[in-house]
Design a protein around this motif. Structure first.
Motif, PDB file in Angstrom:
ATOM      1  N   ARG A 217      -8.657   0.051  -4.868  1.00 22.02           N
ATOM      2  CA  ARG A 217      -9.007   1.296  -5.804  1.00 22.02           C
ATOM      3  C   ARG A 217     -10.505   1.399  -6.249  1.00 22.02           C
ATOM      4  N   LYS A 218     -10.447   0.403  -6.437  1.00 23.53           N
ATOM      5  CA  LYS A 218     -12.174   0.329  -7.267  1.00 23.53           C
ATOM      6  C   LYS A 218     -13.574   0.419  -6.506  1.00 23.53           C
TER       7      LYS A 218
ATOM      8  N   ALA B   2     -14.628 -10.651  -7.464  1.00 23.77           N
ATOM      9  CA  ALA B   2     -14.917 -10.080  -9.266  1.00 23.77           C
ATOM     10  C   ALA B   2     -13.798  -9.545  -9.668  1.00 23.77           C
ATOM     11  N   CYS B   3     -13.475  -8.542  -9.229  1.00 27.49           N
ATOM     12  CA  CYS B   3     -12.695  -8.242  -9.659  1.00 27.49           C
ATOM     13  C   CYS B   3     -11.093  -8.212  -9.771  1.00 27.49           C
ATOM     14  N   ILE B   4     -10.821  -9.034  -9.019  1.00 29.61           N
ATOM     15  CA  ILE B   4      -9.393 -10.190  -8.602  1.00 29.61           C
ATOM     16  C   ILE B   4      -9.568 -11.143  -9.923  1.00 29.61           C
ATOM     17  N   GLN B   5     -10.989 -11.824  -9.919  1.00 32.92           N
ATOM     18  CA  GLN B   5     -10.850 -12.858 -11.145  1.00 32.92           C
ATOM     19  C   GLN B   5     -10.654 -12.433 -11.865  1.00 32.92           C
TER      20      GLN B   5
ATOM     21  N   PRO C  83     -16.085   1.905  -4.357  1.00 32.07           N
ATOM     22  CA  PRO C  83     -16.489   3.392  -3.789  1.00 32.07           C
ATOM     23  C   PRO C  83     -15.859   4.064  -2.465  1.00 32.07           C
ATOM     24  N   VAL C  84     -15.308   4.903  -2.345  1.00 27.40           N
ATOM     25  CA  VAL C  84     -14.992   6.100  -1.522  1.00 27.40           C
ATOM     26  C   VAL C  84     -15.055   5.195   0.047  1.00 27.40           C
ATOM     27  N   PHE C  85     -16.678   5.404   0.329  1.00 26.25           N
ATOM     28  CA  PHE C  85     -17.292   5.319   1.558  1.00 26.25           C
ATOM     29  C   PHE C  85     -17.011   3.735   1.960  1.00 26.25           C
ATOM     30  N   VAL C  86     -17.005   2.728   1.011  1.00 25.79           N
ATOM     31  CA  VAL C  86     -17.289   1.440   0.965  1.00 25.79           C
ATOM     32  C   VAL C  86     -15.070   0.949   1.843  1.00 25.79           C
TER      33      VAL C  86
END
Lengths: 180, 879
Positions: free
Chosen positions: A121-122, A168-171, A124-127
């Motif tokens: 969810r974090k 990175a986010c999960i880390q 960017p919408v397009f990605v």
């Protein structure tokens, strides 16, 4: 082991452990084989091998390291079966380096999955749309490229960066530093 | 774009194609080439595969191969390829069960990961929540429709529970909640906290921290903890309670503190407090020395601004300073509390800092714009400053301990004169192989030398270029160093950000392609790791940019295998030393000799790559495997109290014109006959001084801010290579020789000279009789030149600051009797370990007329070893 009630129970427990280890084993095999398609084939052989050796599994010890050892040798067998020019991870140093790091890289896939949705969810919408299109709706990269009027290479690199960002986010979420 | 950057781009593209199923045969071949040439890329590959696996699982699989296209279309995750057989059917059973199991797992995980049900951030939310908790009985505490504990406001408060009636309990899981009691007492509650409100005039703090503002009408308000009872007399005070002890600190007014048993401890006024540890009788402390007063002022300002969490951190620092000196065995407890508070602060105020760092360079451009890099850096700087503080952190003691190790073979500290004396900074303080600066890239700025882990230490800052790992500037040994088969590598390092395009190499060698000695690296995913031969291992899984770390690893090579042990400590966050690797056997070794890279990897081919984004304070290499206890002893040195300025002479001039010695309590003697010398305190019209407005400490006069004076020695026509001694008896008998840590002074000299620290020591405990005192001066013997006798370069325009680690000095006796003899001995002697310093100064080997020698700001730093804790109720003042 004789087919007693006790042994059947042990096998059922091992079967359950094998089910729970599928994601980690797929990641491990994929990392070593270097090709997602080939990895699926190898994983099935790994699973077969594990199933045939379940009686040898000691339930008092962690399942994943045991299963991973079987997977490692199965991958080595796969490498021997294939002509080297068909291997992705041809270089032995690179292969061993990946194998060493991969020993622990997939130990927490269950908890990583718990963070994945929030991290998605974090993006960017397009990605995020590309990631969901490719992985959840199983759209081919070329199809996504046509849909968004860009090159397949561009889509591929966006997926690459998305994966890196998610890692990175999960880390961060793992460490409890940032709520995902 | 640099050529090698293109290689990284290419590898990433190939990895993407490989995983997305679009790689051609040529792509695979190229991938193989790159993986062979750049084994470091394996971490990129592994990270991508890991996420690919997770996403594939999350999406239910990518299905079957599309005929002719090499791609897959929708299908089952576990779909078999090819015709079915016995084993595949067996597999289908397992697979189906696995999907069920995964579904169940995901469902339970989703429940577990649900956010807390209450998140209160705005006043209106809090106000409504106060009513809601009372009405709904949140946490089972409330039963009435109105709470007697009124919620005033909150900041990031979560999990707030208020009682419906009294007595009742208040809980705050996280953040700050401000409540008001019926008596008018306002309590700022910092979570996690548990408080029992007995009535409007009495509370019991079970866990957490609170700040009480007590109006005069509520005088007599009482706060109890497990150990203490605080009876207020109209004031503002803070109370903390945790497992193992509790604490009171008064900001305004006064409180009476008693033990829980009722036995009085003492009356505390503003700037004073009481600390109670388990097993230690409560003692009173006071912020009545300069550093503590500043901290108290800071805390009061923070309270005024509503920064209660920061105010508590400031109080902790005061306590830490005090405890370090008087109850050092309990210091760890305070340090851990500070670390927890800093981390909580970091999480509450800068939740995106770490993520921003980790995502740097890979996030979409839009997101990059949203993340202000300036803000991020400022946030990190704030956190780092909060974490280090000035209370402890003693690199001087670490250096001294390291130099006592018999196996020390190389020691790089980056200490040295402040200005343009790179050669001194880059000295190898043990092995004679200095560092040299190397750089690569276009318009890469020079390396800098900045404050290290503590304010008295200097660190080298390597230059790192985001996304271009071949560009940067750092250091390598000037020649190859021998790599023993037993080796310990210690490092004090602070990553200022995370690398993006590959690892950052803090300390590394690469003797040959296969012989990798990557003793410490920073990885893009925020880890410290190492690699010997082919085997890499994680040392620290989640490093925080801006924090200082101590990392030590030992290596023992046995043929093609190396046994590795690693230890680390987050010096900024605290928490003590941890062992990350224990007798891990790595495949391969690091070879027998190689150029050492510090902040960079020097490849076997000779190229420099992978510059590390970090400050490096210390690097030490030993030819032995240091034991865990030895490593811990080194780490413990870093937790010692920071030395404080015990003496500083600033040589003020007051614009009154030049004044001839003796002046400012200082004298000068020269020649072998120790005749009176005649340097002057120069006025600003004659010369410049070191341009820093420093405070005089324990010297005459005590006027502050007069930064334009200095000592200048022109000499007379008879001075040709004449020895001089500049000295003072100020501060006589007030310093124990064992307390001395560091001496600094500033120089500007027209010719290259040597200055030595001179000390007169009374070892006979007869301070009234200086006749039996002995003079000593520093002299280099076995240690690196410059360790004891400080070289002052020639420059008629540049001022330099010099540092001298007193503990590392080597000494000779100085025969000095004013008017009789001034002669430096030749044989090395040991400085007495006990005794009082009755005089000190600087000895200049040679002076020649007109070759002006100027010096300024002579400063002595010392760490006092003080008596054990006082008895209860006794107020100890540090000076």
């Amino acid at each position: 082991m004789s087919d007693t009630k006790e042994s059947r129970t042990a096998r059922e427990a091992a079967n359950l452990a094998l089910m729970g280890a599928q994601i980690a084993l797929f990641g491990y095999v994929c990392a070593l084989v270097g090709d997602a398609e080939e990895a699926r084939d190898v994983l099935q052989e790994v699973n077969l091998k594990i199933c045939s050796q379940l009686d040898a599994y000691d339930p008092s010890r962690p399942f994943l390291p045991w299963a991973r050892t079987i997977a490692y040798y199965e991958v080595l067998s796969y490498r021997n079966r294939r002509a080297r020019n068909r291997l992705t991870l041809v270089d032995d140093t690179f292969f061993e380096s990946v194998a060493t790091a991969a020993e622990t890289a997939f130990d927490r896939t269950d908890r990583d999955l718990a963070h994945l949705d929030a991290c998605l969810r974090k993006l960017p919408v397009f990605v995020r749309g590309l990631v969901e299109g490719h992985y959840f709706r199983h759209a081919a990269v070329k199809a996504l490229a046509r849909q968004h009027r860009c090159s397949a290479n561009a889509v591929s690199m966006l997926l690459f960066k998305a994966r890196r960002n998610l890692a990175a986010c999960i880390q961060a979420a793992r460490a409890g530093e940032v709520s995902p | 774009m640099s050529p090698v950057r293109t290689v990284l781009d290419e590898f990433e593209q190939l990895t993407a194609a490989m995983l997305d199923g679009t790689a051609t045969a040529e792509d695979r071949e190229r991938f193989t080439e790159l993986s062979r040439e750049y084994p470091e890329f394996s971490s990129i590959w592994l990270e991508q595969v890991r996420l690919h696996a997770l996403l594939t699982c999350r999406g239910g699989g990518t299905g079957e191969r599309r005929a002719g296209s090499g791609e897959r279309r929708v299908g089952g995750w576990w779909a078999a390829v090819g015709s079915g057989g016995t084993w595949r059917r067996a597999w289908w059973k397992v697979a189906a069960a696995a999907v069920v199991a995964a579904t169940v797992w995901l469902a339970t995980t989703a429940r577990r990961s649900e956010p807390p049900s209450l998140t209160l951030r705005r006043p209106e939310e809090l106000a409504s929540f106060a009513q809601a908790t009372a009405a709904k009985g949140v946490g089972g505490l409330a039963s009435d429709s109105r709470s007697p504990v009124a919620l005033v406001r909150g900041e990031g408060a979560e999990g707030v529970a208020l009682p419906g009636r009294l007595p009742g309990k208040v809980r705050v899981e996280e953040g700050l909640a401000v409540v008001r009691l019926g008596s008018g007492v306002e309590l700022a509650l910092l979570g996690p906290l548990e408080l029992e409100v007995r009535d409007a005039m009495s509370v019991r703090l079970a866990r957490g921290r609170l700040l009480a503002r007590v109006p005069s009408v509520a005088s007599g308000f009482t706060v109890r903890t497990r150990e203490l009872e605080v009876w207020d007399i109209g004031t503002v005070f803070g109370v903390s309670a945790e497992e193992g002890g509790s604490e009171v600190f008064v900001f305004k007014g006064s409180v009476q503190v008693s033990e829980a048993s009722g036995e009085p401890v003492d009356l505390c006024e503003a700037g004073q407090g009481v600390r109670a540890f388990d097993g230690v009788r409560p003692f009173r402390f006071a912020a009545d020395w300069p550093a503590a007063r500043k901290m108290q002022t800071l805390a009061q300002g923070q309270i005024a601004q509503g920064q209660i969490d920061l105010a508590f951190i400031s109080i902790d620092r005061i306590v830490a300073m005090w405890v370090e000196r008087y109850v050092p065995e309990e210091a760890w407890r305070v340090r851990e509390r500070i670390a927890r508070a800093v981390l909580a602060y970091e999480r509450s105020r800068f939740p995106h800092v770490r993520e921003a760092r980790r995502s740097a360079g890979v996030v979409a451009q839009k997101e990059e714009k949203e993340m202000s890099s300036t803000r991020t850096v400022a946030a990190l700087a704030t956190v780092a400053a909060m974490g280090t503080g000035a209370a402890y952190g003693n690199v001087i003691d670490l250096r001294h301990a390291v130099r006592q190790e018999p196996g020390l073979i190389h020691h790089y500290t980056f200490e040295g004169p402040q200005v343009d004396s790179t050669a001194m900074r880059l000295l190898d303080r043990a092995g004679g192989v200095p560092l040299t600066v190397v750089g690569r890239g276009t318009d890469v700025p020079p390396v800098t030398y900045e404050q290290g882990y503590d304010p008295l230490s200097v660190a080298g800052a390597a230059v790192f270029t985001t996304n271009v790992y071949t560009w940067g500037r750092a250091w390598v040994s000037a020649s190859e160093i021998t790599l023993p088969t037993t080796l310990t590598v210690e490092c004090v390092v602070c990553p200022y950000e995370l690398p993006v395009a590959g690892n950052g190499y803090v300390v590394a060698t690469r003797a040959t392609d296969a012989e990798r000695g990557y003793y410490l690296r920073i990885t893009p995913d925020g880890r410290f790791d190492l690699q010997v031969g082919n085997s890499s291992r994680t040392i620290v899984a989640n490093i925080t940019p801006g924090h200082w770390y101590y990392v030590a690893s030992t290596f023992s090579v046995n043929g093609s295998q190396t046994t590795v042990n690693s230890y680390w400590a987050n010096l900024t966050a605290g928490g003590g030393l941890r062992q990350a690797l224990t007798n891990v056997v790595a495949t391969g070794n690091y070879g027998s000799s190689a150029v050492l890279g510090v902040g960079v990897l020097r490849q076997a081919s000779g190229t420099y790559e992978y510059f590390a984004p970090c400050l490096i304070d210390e690097v030490a290499l030993h030819s032995t495997v240091l034991s865990a206890s030895a490593v811990n002893a080194h780490y413990e040195k870093l937790t010692n109290a920071l030395p404080t300025v015990e003496y500083r002479e600033i040589f003020p001039n007051d614009n009154g014109g030049s004044r001839t010695f003796p002046q400012e309590g200082w004298q000068a003697h020269r020649r072998e006959t120790a005749a009176a010398g005649a340097p002057t305190i120069a006025s600003s019209s004659v010369t410049t001084a070191f341009e820093e407005s420093l405070e005089a400490v324990a010297s005459f006069p005590t006027t502050t801010g007069a930064s334009h004076g200095c000592v200048t020695l022109y000499g007379d026509n008879t001075d040709t290579n004449t020895p001089y001694l500049f000295w003072t008896a100020e501060m006589a008998d007030r310093l124990d020789v064992g307390w001395l840590k560091l001496v600094t002074f500033d120089t500007r000299s027209r010719s290259a000279r040597v200055l030595r620290l001179a000390l007169r020591i009374d070892s006979a405990n007869t301070p009234e009789d200086v006749g039996d005192d002995v003079w000593y001066v520093g002299a280099d013997f076995a240690k690196v030149p410059g360790t004891s006798a400080i070289p002052v370069p020639s420059s008629d325009a540049t001022w330099r600051r010099h540092w001298l680690d007193v503990g590392d000095c080597e000494w000779v006796p100085l025969s000095f009797v004013p008017g009789s003899v001034l002669a430096m001995g030749e044989s090395q002697v040991a400085l007495p370990t006990n005794g009082l310093v009755t005089a000190f100064g600087l000895y200049q080997d040679e002076h020649t007329v007109a070759m002006n020698m100027r010096f300024d700001n002579f400063t002595i730093y010392a760490a006092r070893v003080l008596p054990p804790p006082p008895k209860r109720g006794t107020l100890i003042r540090l000076q």
